[in-house]
Structures are given as C-alpha cells and as structure tokens.
Design a protein around this motif. Structure first.
Motif, PDB file in Angstrom:
ATOM      1  N   LEU A 121      36.454  42.254  33.260  1.00 52.67           N
ATOM      2  CA  LEU A 121      35.400  42.277  32.254  1.00 52.67           C
ATOM      3  C   LEU A 121      35.568  41.134  31.257  1.00 52.67           C
ATOM      4  CD1 LEU A 121      32.931  43.859  31.176  1.00 52.67           C
ATOM      5  CD2 LEU A 121      34.525  45.193  29.770  1.00 52.67           C
ATOM      6  N   TRP A 122      36.788  40.900  30.808  1.00 43.27           N
ATOM      7  CA  TRP A 122      37.054  39.815  29.869  1.00 43.27           C
ATOM      8  C   TRP A 122      36.826  38.449  30.506  1.00 43.27           C
ATOM      9  CZ3 TRP A 122      42.209  41.381  26.953  1.00 43.27           C
ATOM     10  CH2 TRP A 122      41.950  42.543  26.186  1.00 43.27           C
ATOM     11  N   LEU A 123      37.212  38.313  31.777  1.00 39.58           N
ATOM     12  CA  LEU A 123      37.082  37.023  32.453  1.00 39.58           C
ATOM     13  C   LEU A 123      35.624  36.648  32.691  1.00 39.58           C
ATOM     14  CD1 LEU A 123      39.982  37.282  35.065  1.00 39.58           C
ATOM     15  CD2 LEU A 123      39.887  35.736  33.108  1.00 39.58           C
ATOM     16  N   ASP A 124      34.751  37.639  32.761  1.00 36.40           N
ATOM     17  CA  ASP A 124      33.325  37.336  32.963  1.00 36.40           C
ATOM     18  C   ASP A 124      32.787  36.392  31.887  1.00 36.40           C
ATOM     19  OD1 ASP A 124      33.003  38.808  35.261  1.00 36.40           O
ATOM     20  OD2 ASP A 124      32.355  40.634  34.233  1.00 36.40           O
ATOM     21  N   GLY A 125      33.368  36.438  30.686  1.00 36.49           N
ATOM     22  CA  GLY A 125      32.866  35.617  29.597  1.00 36.49           C
ATOM     23  C   GLY A 125      33.463  34.225  29.516  1.00 36.49           C
ATOM     24  N   VAL A 126      34.471  33.932  30.357  1.00 37.37           N
ATOM     25  CA  VAL A 126      35.141  32.631  30.231  1.00 37.37           C
ATOM     26  C   VAL A 126      35.122  31.822  31.521  1.00 37.37           C
ATOM     27  CG1 VAL A 126      36.642  33.428  28.366  1.00 37.37           C
ATOM     28  CG2 VAL A 126      37.402  33.657  30.750  1.00 37.37           C
ATOM     29  N   THR A 127      34.524  32.333  32.571  1.00 40.50           N
ATOM     30  CA  THR A 127      34.427  31.571  33.817  1.00 40.50           C
ATOM     31  C   THR A 127      33.140  31.942  34.530  1.00 40.50           C
ATOM     32  OG1 THR A 127      35.398  31.171  36.012  1.00 40.50           O
ATOM     33  CG2 THR A 127      35.824  33.309  35.015  1.00 40.50           C
ATOM     34  N   SER A 128      32.588  30.964  35.251  1.00 42.09           N
ATOM     35  CA  SER A 128      31.366  31.207  36.014  1.00 42.09           C
ATOM     36  C   SER A 128      31.661  31.800  37.382  1.00 42.09           C
ATOM     37  CB  SER A 128      30.589  29.898  36.185  1.00 42.09           C
ATOM     38  OG  SER A 128      31.373  28.940  36.890  1.00 42.09           O
ATOM     39  N   LEU A 129      32.934  31.847  37.776  1.00 42.95           N
ATOM     40  CA  LEU A 129      33.302  32.439  39.056  1.00 42.95           C
ATOM     41  C   LEU A 129      33.297  33.956  38.926  1.00 42.95           C
ATOM     42  CD1 LEU A 129      36.280  30.134  40.131  1.00 42.95           C
ATOM     43  CD2 LEU A 129      33.864  29.933  40.718  1.00 42.95           C
ATOM     44  N   PRO A 130      32.585  34.666  39.792  1.00 46.45           N
ATOM     45  CA  PRO A 130      32.536  36.129  39.687  1.00 46.45           C
ATOM     46  C   PRO A 130      33.836  36.773  40.127  1.00 46.45           C
ATOM     47  CG  PRO A 130      31.310  35.376  41.600  1.00 46.45           C
ATOM     48  CD  PRO A 130      31.726  34.139  40.856  1.00 46.45           C
ATOM     49  N   SER A 131      33.927  38.072  39.935  1.00 50.01           N
ATOM     50  CA  SER A 131      35.144  38.802  40.294  1.00 50.01           C
ATOM     51  C   SER A 131      35.482  38.612  41.765  1.00 50.01           C
ATOM     52  CB  SER A 131      34.967  40.293  39.999  1.00 50.01           C
ATOM     53  OG  SER A 131      36.083  41.030  40.465  1.00 50.01           O
ATOM     54  N   GLY A 132      36.780  38.471  42.030  1.00 53.45           N
ATOM     55  CA  GLY A 132      37.224  38.316  43.420  1.00 53.45           C
ATOM     56  C   GLY A 132      38.065  39.471  43.900  1.00 53.45           C
ATOM     57  N   ALA A 133      38.244  40.480  43.058  1.00 52.75           N
ATOM     58  CA  ALA A 133      39.099  41.618  43.407  1.00 52.75           C
ATOM     59  C   ALA A 133      38.240  42.826  43.729  1.00 52.75           C
ATOM     60  CB  ALA A 133      40.053  41.929  42.253  1.00 52.75           C
ATOM     61  N   GLY A 134      38.129  43.132  45.018  1.00 51.67           N
ATOM     62  CA  GLY A 134      37.389  44.319  45.399  1.00 51.67           C
ATOM     63  C   GLY A 134      38.141  45.595  45.068  1.00 51.67           C
ATOM     64  N   THR A 135      39.467  45.518  45.108  1.00 55.23           N
ATOM     65  CA  THR A 135      40.309  46.672  44.784  1.00 55.23           C
ATOM     66  C   THR A 135      41.489  46.209  43.949  1.00 55.23           C
ATOM     67  OG1 THR A 135      41.576  46.403  46.842  1.00 55.23           O
ATOM     68  CG2 THR A 135      39.711  47.931  46.885  1.00 55.23           C
ATOM     69  N   ALA A 136      42.072  47.144  43.215  1.00 54.13           N
ATOM     70  CA  ALA A 136      43.295  46.887  42.445  1.00 54.13           C
ATOM     71  C   ALA A 136      44.355  47.871  42.922  1.00 54.13           C
ATOM     72  CB  ALA A 136      43.041  47.065  40.955  1.00 54.13           C
ATOM     73  N   VAL A 137      45.553  47.363  43.212  1.00 52.13           N
ATOM     74  CA  VAL A 137      46.611  48.218  43.752  1.00 52.13           C
ATOM     75  C   VAL A 137      47.898  47.998  42.957  1.00 52.13           C
ATOM     76  CG1 VAL A 137      45.661  48.324  46.078  1.00 52.13           C
ATOM     77  CG2 VAL A 137      47.228  46.467  45.474  1.00 52.13           C
ATOM     78  N   ALA A 138      48.714  49.038  42.927  1.00 47.43           N
ATOM     79  CA  ALA A 138      50.037  48.970  42.315  1.00 47.43           C
ATOM     80  C   ALA A 138      51.064  49.104  43.432  1.00 47.43           C
ATOM     81  CB  ALA A 138      50.208  50.086  41.286  1.00 47.43           C
ATOM     82  N   TRP A 139      51.935  48.104  43.564  1.00 53.10           N
ATOM     83  CA  TRP A 139      52.895  48.068  44.658  1.00 53.10           C
ATOM     84  C   TRP A 139      54.306  48.320  44.165  1.00 53.10           C
ATOM     85  CZ3 TRP A 139      50.943  42.857  47.074  1.00 53.10           C
ATOM     86  CH2 TRP A 139      49.850  43.116  47.927  1.00 53.10           C
ATOM     87  N   SER A 140      55.101  48.945  45.009  1.00 56.09           N
ATOM     88  CA  SER A 140      56.547  48.925  44.837  1.00 56.09           C
ATOM     89  C   SER A 140      57.050  47.593  45.376  1.00 56.09           C
ATOM     90  CB  SER A 140      57.191  50.081  45.605  1.00 56.09           C
ATOM     91  OG  SER A 140      57.028  49.888  47.009  1.00 56.09           O
ATOM     92  N   ARG A 141      58.332  47.321  45.203  1.00 59.37           N
ATOM     93  CA  ARG A 141      58.887  46.073  45.740  1.00 59.37           C
ATOM     94  C   ARG A 141      58.822  46.046  47.263  1.00 59.37           C
ATOM     95  NH1 ARG A 141      64.225  46.389  41.789  1.00 59.37           N
ATOM     96  NH2 ARG A 141      63.186  45.649  39.874  1.00 59.37           N
ATOM     97  N   ALA A 142      59.123  47.176  47.878  1.00 59.39           N
ATOM     98  CA  ALA A 142      59.071  47.243  49.340  1.00 59.39           C
ATOM     99  C   ALA A 142      57.653  47.025  49.849  1.00 59.39           C
ATOM    100  CB  ALA A 142      59.610  48.592  49.816  1.00 59.39           C
ATOM    101  N   GLU A 143      56.677  47.567  49.146  1.00 58.57           N
ATOM    102  CA  GLU A 143      55.285  47.359  49.538  1.00 58.57           C
ATOM    103  C   GLU A 143      54.883  45.898  49.393  1.00 58.57           C
ATOM    104  OE1 GLU A 143      53.123  51.634  48.578  1.00 58.57           O
ATOM    105  OE2 GLU A 143      53.671  50.326  46.893  1.00 58.57           O
ATOM    106  N   TRP A 144      55.407  45.227  48.375  1.00 62.88           N
ATOM    107  CA  TRP A 144      55.137  43.801  48.214  1.00 62.88           C
ATOM    108  C   TRP A 144      55.675  43.019  49.412  1.00 62.88           C
ATOM    109  CZ3 TRP A 144      57.935  39.281  47.937  1.00 62.88           C
ATOM    110  CH2 TRP A 144      57.275  38.155  47.420  1.00 62.88           C
ATOM    111  N   VAL A 145      56.881  43.342  49.858  1.00 67.73           N
ATOM    112  CA  VAL A 145      57.464  42.670  51.027  1.00 67.73           C
ATOM    113  C   VAL A 145      56.561  42.852  52.242  1.00 67.73           C
ATOM    114  CG1 VAL A 145      59.368  42.723  52.687  1.00 67.73           C
ATOM    115  CG2 VAL A 145      59.850  42.762  50.238  1.00 67.73           C
ATOM    116  N   GLU A 146      56.180  44.094  52.519  1.00 67.77           N
ATOM    117  CA  GLU A 146      55.353  44.386  53.690  1.00 67.77           C
ATOM    118  C   GLU A 146      54.016  43.643  53.618  1.00 67.77           C
ATOM    119  OE1 GLU A 146      55.995  46.169  56.328  1.00 67.77           O
ATOM    120  OE2 GLU A 146      57.835  47.243  55.815  1.00 67.77           O
ATOM    121  N   ALA A 147      53.419  43.603  52.441  1.00 66.23           N
ATOM    122  CA  ALA A 147      52.085  43.027  52.308  1.00 66.23           C
ATOM    123  C   ALA A 147      52.082  41.505  52.357  1.00 66.23           C
ATOM    124  CB  ALA A 147      51.446  43.501  51.001  1.00 66.23           C
ATOM    125  N   THR A 148      53.179  40.872  51.937  1.00 67.89           N
ATOM    126  CA  THR A 148      53.180  39.406  51.833  1.00 67.89           C
ATOM    127  C   THR A 148      53.833  38.702  53.016  1.00 67.89           C
ATOM    128  OG1 THR A 148      55.260  39.370  50.565  1.00 67.89           O
ATOM    129  CG2 THR A 148      53.200  39.534  49.313  1.00 67.89           C
TER     130      THR A 148
END
Length: 466
Positions: A121-148
């Motif tokens: 919401l805040w970024l909408d006022g400072v950039t012309s690029l629209p939102s790029g995050a369809g979802t927001a997730v919270a990862w553990s460290r192990a989940e970060w390893v698997e995902a990256t």
C-alpha cells in the motif's frame, strides 16, 4: 590437495576510492569450491566432515557407505542431493549464537502477511510499478533452503559445468586415455566438492537472511514475497527499534524487489545471463599445464594423480569474465539502489526509525554481510557497497528531475539503464536527453512499411513491362 583444486578464486576487489585498493581472494578470503573448511561444522577441514560429522567407530561403516555413494555420483556438475542434505544439516545445527530453527506459527504468519499488505500500500505512492507479490509467506530457515535451491542450481550449474569441462578438455589425447578412470573419479569428486561448498554456504546463509531477495536476486518462487520471522527477530534484537517497525521496513524491501522482478520481464534473464557469461569466460592456463605434462612419466600414473591433485588446472582471469562480472555487478547495484531509494521514500514519512534502519542495512553491506560473502563464494562476485550507494543517489536524483514515471520508465529496456560510467557521473546521466524507445520503434515500423510499399510498387512495374 591444493587449497583451490579448481583454481576458482575471487576477482580482484575494486578499490573503495576508485584509485587505490588491495587484491582479494588469494589470501584470507573465502575458498570457493575448495577443500578449506574453516567454516565447516565442528571445525572440519575437509568436505567429508561436513557430511559425516564427528565419526565414531560405530558409524564408520555408514560413513564409508556415504563415501561410496559420493564417488559413484554420475549426475551434473554439482551433487545437489549432497548440497541439500548439508544445507539442511547446517540449518539444524543452529547459528553461532545458539539460535535453532523453528516452525513458523500462525501469529507470525499473520504478522508477515499484514506487513507485506501494508508495504504494498505504501509503495503504491512512490513507484509506478504495480504490486508483484501475489502472496506473502513466512518461512522457517529450512523452508528457505527448500524454496531457494532451484535458483541456486540455476546460478551455480553453469559455472561448475564450465570448470569441470575445462578440467577435462585440456589434457592431450594420449594423456586422456591414461587418465580416463581418474578423470571420472575427479568428476564425481568435483560434484561432491561443489555440493559440499554450496550446501554449507546456503545453510549458513539461511541462518541470517531476512527474506527471499537479500542478494538482489529473486531466489524464491515468482510472485511470492517471503520473510523469515526468526531471522528478523535476530536482526532487530539490539537496534532499539520496535519489532513491528523492523518487520515493516524489511517487508517494504521485499515487496519492492517483487515489483521490480515481476514487471521488468527482461531483468531476471539479464542477471542470470551475466552469470552464464562469466562461466563461458572460464579458461585454463594451458602453459602451466604443458609445463606439468612435459615433466610427467607416462609409465607412472601416480605422478599424474599427484599433478591433478596439486592444482594443475587453474582457470585464468579472462577479459570475458571481467566483462560479465562488471555487467552483473552494475545490474545488481541498480536493482539494490532502486529498492533502497523507493523504500526510503515510502518509509521516511511514516516510520520514525526509517533512517536508522536504512543505515543499519547499509553498514551490513559495507562490512561484507553474509549475503555478499556467500554470493562471492558461489560465483566469485562481490556486490560493492560503493556502487550500491552511488546507484541509490542516482535513482533519487532521477526522481527529483523526472518524477516517478520518468525514473521507473528506464526499466522498460536494458539499454536505457545507467551504466557503470553513469554511476560515476549521476548528474550527467540525470540531465542527459532521454532516449524514447517507443519513438524508435515507431520509426522502424514506418521504415519497414515504406520498404514494403516500394517492393510492391517494383513488382507492379515488373508486371506492366511484361
């Protein structure tokens, strides 16, 4: 075994003042893909210790079974199964401050989702690029390893493959026949060595990153803004800043990266292509090889093995590599500088701690933070803070001079972006006449239409003559 059996070291470090500086990578720095183990679990000094740990006699059979599996590996240039196992083991051991990984609870997930929603919401006022995050997730460290890991594979495989190919191609044909079995074993060992180093680096990095874009690259799945609550808590512990402000500021950075990578379609391939360009530039010092081969006794295979283990293959620091690394470094600096500028613009009026958090992150960069060190270890690149600060100043100046639309419009085409030279002279770039690629496309289209009309007219005249 030499410290860098693949001969793969860091490039010279650019001087901070542009005129003076010292070389890095040969002494005291990371040992990419080598057997050095100062950072391995348990103080190990070889790649097997990272996988086997402290082996007691009862576990010796299992250890040798794993060793046999490692030597029988016949996959690509990196043993990614090993990399994943070591990364997960490293995460399970916890960080040096004794903090162990833990699953993310519902309250933490909700807090991350709310922070990313507000950040967008805040970024909408400072950039012309629209939102790029369809979802927001919270990862553990192990989940970060698997995902990256899939993205690490895409980044590292070209480099590892080129190093392995260089090692196998420089031997004369008569030597290759004799060294065939040994080279096969070296490929397996090479895959294990790369896997060990990458797994250790990624596992260590998982204990310190706060999101999926800490190194300026999209490491996670597209359109998914990710934060690591456990690491965010560690990051903000001694800052004297409310935890919700820390979370929100980091969510702004993550959401800004997501916008850029979602709506600049060429950017990802541009960055990853520079890594591949670096890999293509890897060459082997054949003069050293010829000297070594000339002293070998063909009837003494042990001598050849000693030469192979002694580092007879050492890639040169080629112009192609330097050019590719320069392109990648400049592009990453522009990405990080843009994020720094727009996040500061969004946070400054709303967060009392915005300046302090911005400076903390900049100091983290300047001191060679974990993300930069890991990236340097994996592909030989260091993202220099001097370039990042210059890029941030340039983007801020562009905002003042051309407005948000004019600034963000430069991402429409890679040729419109500032170059490394422009980072040295931001005022010159800001006030330079802008290229309008839409007009160029229009002119090219009109020229093509005229050529078509002329060709058609010529055919008509030919028919009349008949």
């Amino acid at each position: 075994m030499s410290d860098t059996p693949f001969g793969f070291g860091l490039p010279p470090e650019e001087p901070e003042n542009g005129d003076e500086g010292k070389k890095k990578g040969g002494q005291g720095g990371p040992n990419p893909f080598g057997f050095g183990g100062a950072g391995l679990p348990g103080g190990a000094d070889n790649p097997f210790a990272a996988m086997f740990g402290s082996v007691n006699p009862a576990d010796l059979g299992a250890a040798f079974q794993q060793l046999g599996q490692m030597l029988s590996y016949e996959g690509g240039p990196v043993n990614w199964d090993m990399a994943k196992d070591i990364a997960r083991q490293t995460v399970a051991q916890g960080t040096s401050d004794g903090v162990k990984d833990s699953s993310v609870g519902p309250a933490e997930r909700a807090a991350v989702e709310e922070a990313v929603r507000l950040a967008d919401l805040w970024l909408d006022g400072v950039t012309s690029l629209p939102s790029g995050a369809g979802t927001a997730v919270a990862w553990s460290r192990a989940e970060w390893v698997e995902a990256t890991l899939p993205v690490w594979k895409e980044l590292v495989d070209p480099v590892a493959e080129r190093v392995g190919a260089a090692m196998g191609s420089v031997l004369p044909e008569e030597m290759q026949a004799m060294a065939g079995p040994l080279l096969g074993m070296m490929r397996s060992m090479g895959g294990a060595m790369f896997g060990q180093q990458i797994g250790q680096a990624v596992g260590t990095l998982a204990g310190e990153v706060v999101g999926s874009t800490d190194i300026g690259l999209p490491l996670g799945p597209a359109g998914r803004a990710a934060l690591l609550p456990l690491n965010i808590g560690t990051f903000g512990k001694d800052l004297g800043v409310p935890s919700d402000e820390v979370r929100l500021y980091l969510a702004l950075r993550e959401a800004a990266h997501q916008r850029l990578f979602a709506h600049v379609p060429w950017l990802r391939s541009h960055l990853f292509g520079a890594v591949e360009g670096y890999a293509r530039g890897i060459k082997v010092d054949t003069s050293k090889l010829e000297d070594v081969v000339g002293q070998l006794d063909p009837g003494n295979p042990e001598q050849l093995q000693e030469a192979l283990q002694g580092g007879m293959f050492q890639p040169q620091d080629t112009p192609e590599q330097k050019a590719a690394l320069a392109r990648l470094e400049t592009a990453l600096a522009l990405v990080e500088g843009w994020v720094d500028a727009v996040v500061h613009e969004a946070a400054k009026p709303r967060l009392t701690s915005a300046d302090a958090l911005r400076e903390t992150l900049r100091r983290r960069r300047a001191s060679g933070g974990p993300a930069e060190q890991t990236f340097a270890t994996l592909i030989g690149l260091e993202l220099r803070p001097r370039r990042l600060r210059d890029a941030s100043r340039l983007w801020a100046s562009l905002t003042d001079a051309r407005g948000v639309d004019g600034r963000d419009g430069l991402w429409e085409h890679p040729d419109m972006l500032p170059t490394a030279t422009d980072l040295d002279d931001p005022d010159g770039f800001v006030h330079r006449e802008q290229l309008d690629f839409s007009e160029i496309d229009k002119m090219l289209g009109e020229a093509a239409e005229r050529r078509g009309e002329q060709d058609g007219k010529g055919e008509d005249e030919g028919d009349d003559e008949k």
